[in-house]
Motif scaffolding. Structure first.
Motif, short mmCIF file in Angstrom:
data_model
loop_
_atom_site.label_atom_id
_atom_site.label_comp_id
_atom_site.label_asym_id
_atom_site.label_seq_id
_atom_site.Cartn_x
_atom_site.Cartn_y
_atom_site.Cartn_z
N PHE A 293 0.83 -1.20 0.00
CA PHE A 293 0.00 0.00 0.00
C PHE A 293 0.87 1.26 0.00
N GLU A 294 0.49 2.21 -0.84
CA GLU A 294 1.18 3.50 -0.92
C GLU A 294 0.17 4.60 -0.61
N ASN A 295 0.46 5.39 0.42
CA ASN A 295 -0.48 6.40 0.92
C ASN A 295 -0.65 7.58 -0.04
N GLY A 296 -1.73 8.33 0.20
CA GLY A 296 -1.93 9.58 -0.51
C GLY A 296 -1.01 10.67 0.05
N MET A 297 -1.12 11.85 -0.51
CA MET A 297 -0.23 12.95 -0.15
C MET A 297 -0.35 13.34 1.32
N GLY A 298 0.78 13.26 2.02
CA GLY A 298 0.85 13.78 3.37
C GLY A 298 0.11 13.00 4.43
N VAL A 299 -0.41 11.82 4.12
CA VAL A 299 -1.15 11.04 5.12
C VAL A 299 -0.38 9.78 5.48
N ALA B 58 8.95 9.12 4.05
CA ALA B 58 9.82 10.01 4.82
C ALA B 58 9.08 11.30 5.20
N GLY B 59 9.17 11.66 6.48
CA GLY B 59 8.56 12.90 6.94
C GLY B 59 7.07 12.84 7.15
N ILE B 60 6.49 11.64 7.04
CA ILE B 60 5.06 11.45 7.22
C ILE B 60 4.84 10.53 8.43
N GLY B 61 3.83 10.81 9.21
CA GLY B 61 3.49 9.94 10.33
C GLY B 61 4.66 9.76 11.29
N LYS B 62 5.01 8.51 11.56
CA LYS B 62 6.06 8.19 12.52
C LYS B 62 7.42 7.95 11.86
N SER B 63 7.52 8.16 10.57
CA SER B 63 8.81 8.00 9.89
C SER B 63 9.67 9.25 10.07
N ASP B 64 10.99 9.05 10.03
CA ASP B 64 11.92 10.18 10.17
C ASP B 64 11.77 11.17 9.03
N VAL C 273 13.36 13.25 6.20
CA VAL C 273 14.52 13.14 5.32
C VAL C 273 14.46 14.34 4.40
N PHE C 274 15.42 15.23 4.49
CA PHE C 274 15.34 16.48 3.74
C PHE C 274 15.85 16.29 2.31
N LYS C 275 15.14 15.41 1.61
CA LYS C 275 15.37 15.20 0.18
C LYS C 275 14.00 15.24 -0.49
N MET C 276 13.95 15.80 -1.69
CA MET C 276 12.67 15.89 -2.38
C MET C 276 12.19 14.49 -2.76
N PRO C 277 10.91 14.19 -2.49
CA PRO C 277 10.37 12.85 -2.75
C PRO C 277 10.01 12.64 -4.22
N THR C 278 11.03 12.69 -5.08
CA THR C 278 10.80 12.42 -6.50
C THR C 278 10.31 10.99 -6.67
N VAL C 279 9.76 10.69 -7.83
CA VAL C 279 9.25 9.33 -8.04
C VAL C 279 10.39 8.32 -7.98
N GLN C 280 11.57 8.71 -8.42
CA GLN C 280 12.70 7.79 -8.35
C GLN C 280 13.14 7.57 -6.91
N ASN D 276 7.08 20.97 8.26
CA ASN D 276 6.17 20.00 7.62
C ASN D 276 6.74 19.58 6.26
N PHE D 277 8.02 19.24 6.27
CA PHE D 277 8.72 19.03 5.01
C PHE D 277 8.12 17.89 4.19
N GLY D 278 7.69 16.81 4.86
CA GLY D 278 7.13 15.68 4.11
C GLY D 278 5.94 16.07 3.26
N PRO D 279 4.83 16.55 3.88
CA PRO D 279 3.66 16.95 3.08
C PRO D 279 3.98 18.09 2.11
N TRP D 280 4.75 19.09 2.56
CA TRP D 280 5.08 20.22 1.70
C TRP D 280 5.83 19.77 0.45
N SER D 281 6.84 18.92 0.64
CA SER D 281 7.67 18.50 -0.48
C SER D 281 6.89 17.61 -1.45
N GLU D 282 5.97 16.81 -0.93
CA GLU D 282 5.16 15.97 -1.82
C GLU D 282 4.26 16.82 -2.71
#
Length: 298
Positions: free
Chosen positions: A49-55, A79-85, A87-94, A187-193
């Motif tokens: 399962f892969e979550n929606g944006m920021g959830v 990364a950066g969502i929920g209980k995960s650490d 990670v200040f990298k942009m969540p590109t598809v790769q 809020n880097f995770g949701p923002w970056s996504e």
């Protein structure tokens, strides 16, 4: 307040019985849910399962337990969502695809995989399938962000509605190019996504469309319920009419995608479900994942 408290208790009860833990990959901790792998047979697909944006993965709580009753299940927080650490990298598809692949490898969850993605998660599973096509046995898209859409497709909806070209250009510019670019580190995770989805739309999802599509069954769930409250609707156009025209246009492209796979597909349009179909009609999601799963086991 009582309803919120009861929902909290249900969530706690659900996850206390699940195999929930942290896994470390590339020096970062990721919150995962793993269940049903104890007696997994050879070549039996795992449902990823892969979550929606920021959830976070709690968003799947209405379906995870039930799906794990008939097949092995994995869900996680990016990364950066929920209980995960963070990670200040942009969540590109790769980046997201390679990261998920490494998490599965670390947990010794071998392919084949049925990928289930909601909203932005649909973009990510389409990309994962393109990077690792030989590891995929099925794709399930739940009201995905439309990775087949181009800027011309978007503009064509407004032309159908009779919106003047000048206004169309203005709205497209506001949608894609007049975005707040200041980094939200808190809020880097949701923002970056959100930034990544916007960047993909600017290029007509070129980074995704260039990837191969595995020859597997493909299911699409589409929410047909318009949910925007009157006070929040656009004053520039009829937003409800736009919603239905867009849904129809999306489905026509998605049908072409299903035909191209060669292994058949299903398009499920649910008029009483909104964007969060797995909340509004979890039974439909569970039952159709079961159909795909059982068909792939044969």
């Amino acid at each position: 307040m009582r309803t919120v408290f009861l929902l909290y208790l249900i969530t706690i009860s659900f996850f206390s019985t699940a195999q929930e833990k942290l896994v470390t990959v590339n020096g970062n901790n990721y919150h995962v849910f793993v269940k049903g792998f104890e007696n997994r047979g050879k070549n039996v697909p795992a449902v990823i399962f892969e979550n929606g944006m920021g959830v976070d993965l709690g968003n799947w709580k209405k379906v995870l337990e039930q799906v794990s009753s008939f097949g092995p299940v994995f869900a996680y927080d990016r990364a950066g969502i929920g209980k995960s650490d963070k990670v200040f990298k942009m969540p590109t598809v790769q980046f997201v695809s390679e990261n998920l692949h490494e998490i599965l490898k670390t947990l010794k969850i071998a392919p084949p995989y049925i990928l289930v993605g909601h909203s932005l998660g649909g973009v990510y599973i389409r990309s994962f399938a393109g990077f690792y096509p030989n590891e995929i046995s099925g794709l399930v898209f739940i009201d995905p962000a439309d990775f087949t859409e181009t800027k011309n497709d978007w503009n064509a909806i407004f032309r159908t509605m009779g919106v003047p070209e000048k206004k169309i250009d203005e709205m497209l510019y506001n949608r894609l190019y007049q975005q707040k670019t200041t980094v939200d580190s808190m809020n880097f995770g949701p923002w970056s996504e959100r930034q990544i989805l916007n960047d993909l739309r600017k290029t007509d999802f070129a980074e995704v469309s260039k990837l191969p599509l595995p020859n597997v069954p493909i299911y699409f769930f589409v929410g047909g319920k318009f949910e925007v409250p009157p006070a929040q609707r656009s004053k520039d156009f009829d937003q409800e009419a736009f919603f239905h025209i867009k849904n129809n246009a999306n489905m026509e492209r998605w049908k072409k995608l299903m035909y191209s796979s060669g292994k058949g597909g299903t398009l499920i349009y649910l008029t009483n479900a909104g964007h969060y179909i797995h909340w509004d009609d979890p039974a439909s999601v569970i039952n159709n994942i079961r159909i795909m799963y059982e068909g792939l086991k044969e």
